[in-house]
Design an enzyme around this catalytic site. Structure first.
Site, mmCIF file in Angstrom:
data_model
loop_
_atom_site.group_PDB
_atom_site.id
_atom_site.type_symbol
_atom_site.label_atom_id
_atom_site.label_comp_id
_atom_site.label_asym_id
_atom_site.label_seq_id
_atom_site.Cartn_x
_atom_site.Cartn_y
_atom_site.Cartn_z
ATOM 1 N N HIS B 121 -42.808 -20.211 -17.548
ATOM 2 C CA HIS B 121 -41.844 -19.153 -16.741
ATOM 3 C C HIS B 121 -40.632 -19.098 -17.534
ATOM 4 C CE1 HIS B 121 -39.791 -17.260 -13.535
ATOM 5 N NE2 HIS B 121 -40.798 -16.681 -12.995
ATOM 6 N N ASP B 198 -42.981 -27.973 -13.080
ATOM 7 C CA ASP B 198 -42.333 -26.706 -12.504
ATOM 8 C C ASP B 198 -43.880 -26.433 -11.560
ATOM 9 O OD1 ASP B 198 -42.375 -24.297 -11.774
ATOM 10 O OD2 ASP B 198 -42.091 -23.490 -13.680
ATOM 11 N N GLN B 201 -45.968 -22.606 -8.646
ATOM 12 C CA GLN B 201 -47.280 -22.008 -8.174
ATOM 13 C C GLN B 201 -48.379 -22.949 -7.799
ATOM 14 O OE1 GLN B 201 -47.887 -18.788 -8.411
ATOM 15 N NE2 GLN B 201 -46.002 -18.189 -9.332
ATOM 16 N N LYS B 224 -42.689 -18.776 -2.079
ATOM 17 C CA LYS B 224 -44.050 -18.455 -2.703
ATOM 18 C C LYS B 224 -44.818 -19.452 -1.828
ATOM 19 C CE LYS B 224 -42.546 -18.105 -7.426
ATOM 20 N NZ LYS B 224 -42.578 -16.663 -7.619
ATOM 21 N N CYS B 364 -42.099 -12.561 -16.261
ATOM 22 C CA CYS B 364 -41.122 -13.647 -16.717
ATOM 23 C C CYS B 364 -41.569 -14.641 -17.701
ATOM 24 C CB CYS B 364 -40.556 -14.168 -15.420
ATOM 25 S SG CYS B 364 -39.503 -13.090 -14.519
#
Lengths: 152, 407
Positions: B121, B198, B201, B224, B364
């Site tokens: 991302h 990261d 998600q 999220k 993104c």
């Protein structure tokens, strides 16, 4: 007709699938590029202006049917017109799309009489988030014509 | 098993109508909807306990501090971590920027390498580009296999002692591909590089025990995972958080302040300058409580089942191509696709007319779009509140898109 069928008129899909005046110009011409960063639509154009008249135009771009069809119809319409007529057309188009504040100049009793095929894009008015798609080619054109203004 | 009907009634927004149809929300990879428990927790905080934290001796301030730090404990425990190593940030983006500026800027030199994957991302690309401009360190990308997973072939050629950071997402927001977290962190360790995960998600959709990943940092966002916007978390090893410089100065983050010099508060407060998002922290805590009550294993299984169903049903739509692995053990519920020559924005508009919310665009992740050689994709993404009937509606709306485009 449903709002969607109104939006995706046949003439729009035709310009999307068979964009007119695709390519680049060689020789002396104006060039401008536009992008909608939020959605990634891209549009670039070359126009040749001689004695205040747009004599040739070519475009490149990628994006949704609305942005590309709007650009293709625009390119077809501006060739042969004077710069001031193109500016007038741009203003009327922006009024039609409610990008500029004011009354829609299109005459519902005489379809096509004010903006020709471009009037097919009126369906976009019902989809506010897509108005910027229809406007991309036109703001790119304005950028190019501004250069012409600065040069003359 | 989840009692889906009951669970869905916890999310007030799911009963609203959009364009005359019951909302079908398939955009949870962008942001998730919020259960009443989260909304109520924030409302109650403002109504009953609102005050600034970590200052003042009055009752409300003590309550607010307790709620704020209590939320930190909940969020830390949710990922198997200690509160003292869990920093509240504005979100994943800010967390990665903390690492880039607070660690990268002070430890990278010309000729050093930052290794990342082409599926990242922008939040895990652009901060490193900025740091690279400041330090002269170079970005090196790992590419993908034919089934859209990170390709580890040739990683040995990239890895050398100039690699200082290896940064990667736990799950792609475009392809849905998961990991390989441990293979990447082992590879990074072998050359002494720092690892950044990261988790934006991954953490919302899978049980995560950060101790099981041998990484230095992990970042994720509340919004999220059923929480509010404006807050997220940065977890780090004690050693790395200690050696990382604060990137923002101000109140809350100091120990002492004199005319010319100041000293920092201990981690995690060293990285939390200014009045923090207190209500958001409270909401974040309520969100992880909600997720834990349902059970992250249960949620992950529900999403695997939904994703399997979605991939099978989407395969029935002519000219539809999915960009992502087919094996639901290797992927999560973010399903990116293209449909014939219909641009994703047009797909999204047509679906929206039936109340179906999907994402269309570059997600993104422009370097990934260029790598896949597509201008954009459409993406449907699922969460615990989605049901198979919604996927049926998606498929029938996609068939309608084909009709509108004369296909």
């Amino acid at each position: 007709m449903s709002q969607l069928d109104e939006l995706y008129r046949e003439v729009i899909l035709d310009h999307y699938r068979n964009p007119r005046r695709r390519g680049t110009l060689s020789g002396d011409h104006l060039h401008a590029e536009g992008v909608n960063p939020s959605c990634g639509d891209e549009f670039s154009l070359d126009i040749e202006v001689r004695d205040g008249v747009v004599v040739d135009a070519a475009m490149q771009g990628q994006g949704c049917s609305i942005s590309q069809a709007s650009g293709s119809m625009m390119m077809n319409t501006i060739v042969g017109k004077s710069v001031s007529d193109v500016e007038d057309l741009t203003y009327k188009f922006k009024l039609m799309m409610s990008i500029e504040e004011g009354d829609n100049p299109v005459d519902p009793d005489r379809p096509g009489s004010v903006l020709g095929d471009l009037e097919a894009l009126q369906g976009v008015r019902k989809f506010p988030v897509r108005i910027k798609c229809a406007g991309l080619a036109w703001s790119t054109l304005s950028d190019a014509l501004q250069q012409a203004g600065q040069e003359s | 098993m989840i009692d889906l009907e009951r669970l869905r009634s916890d999310f007030p927004i799911l009963s609203r109508e959009v364009n005359g149809h019951r909302l079908v929300y398939l955009d949870s990879a962008a942001t998730t909807q919020k259960p009443t428990a989260v909304l109520d927790s924030m409302d109650a905080y403002y109504r009953e306990s609102n005050a600034n934290v970590h200052r003042g001796a009055h009752t409300l301030s003590a309550e607010a501090t307790e709620l704020y730090e209590g939320a930190r404990t909940k969020v830390a425990h949710f990922i198997g971590a200690k509160p003292a190593q869990t920093v509240f940030t504005r979100g994943t983006t800010t967390a990665i920027n903390h690492i880039a500026y607070g660690w990268g800027l002070n430890h990278l030199n010309e000729g050093d390498k930052i290794v990342l994957t082409i599926a990242e991302h922008h939040a895990n690309i652009v901060p490193w580009q900025i740091i690279s401009r400041h330090t002269g360190a170079e970005l090196v990308y790992l590419e993908l296999t034919d089934d859209y997973r990170v390709d580890l072939n040739g990683i040995d050629r990239i890895l050398d002692d100039r690699v200082k950071i290896v940064t990667f997402s736990g799950m792609s927001n475009v392809t849905g591909a998961i990991g390989p977290i441990n293979l990447l962190s082992e590879a990074a360790r072998s050359v002494g590089a720092l690892t950044v995960l990261d988790g934006a998600q991954l953490v919302p959709h899978h049980p995560v025990d950060v101790a099981e990943f041998d990484v230095d940092f992990m970042a994720f966002s509340a919004h999220k995972m059923l929480g509010p916007t404006g807050i997220g978390a940065l977890w780090g090893t004690r050693e790395r958080l200690e050696e990382m410089e604060p990137t923002e100065g101000g109140g809350e983050m100091i120990n002492t302040v004199d005319r010319h010099v100041s000293t920092w508060a201990p981690v995690p407060h060293k990285f939390e300058a200014g009045t923090p998002p207190i209500a958001e922290a409270v909401g974040f805590g309520a969100a992880v409580d909600y997720l834990s009550a349902v059970g992250m294993d249960v949620i992950a299984q529900h999403e695997r089942d939904l994703t399997r169903y979605a991939l099978d049903r989407l395969a029935e739509v002519p000219d539809l191509k999915v960009y992502g692995p087919d094996d639901v053990l290797l992927r999560g519920g973010a399903v990116s696709f293209e449909l014939a020559d219909i641009h994703p924005h047009d797909i999204a508009t047509i679906l929206d007319q039936e109340g179906i919310a999907i994402r269309a665009g570059h997600h993104c992740a422009r370097p990934l779009m260029q790598y896949l050689d597509v201008p954009a994709t459409a993406r449907a993404s699922f969460y615990l509140y989605n049901i198979p009937e919604e996927i049926d509606k998606l498929v029938s709306a996609l068939m309608n898109a084909r009709r509108i485009f004369g296909l």
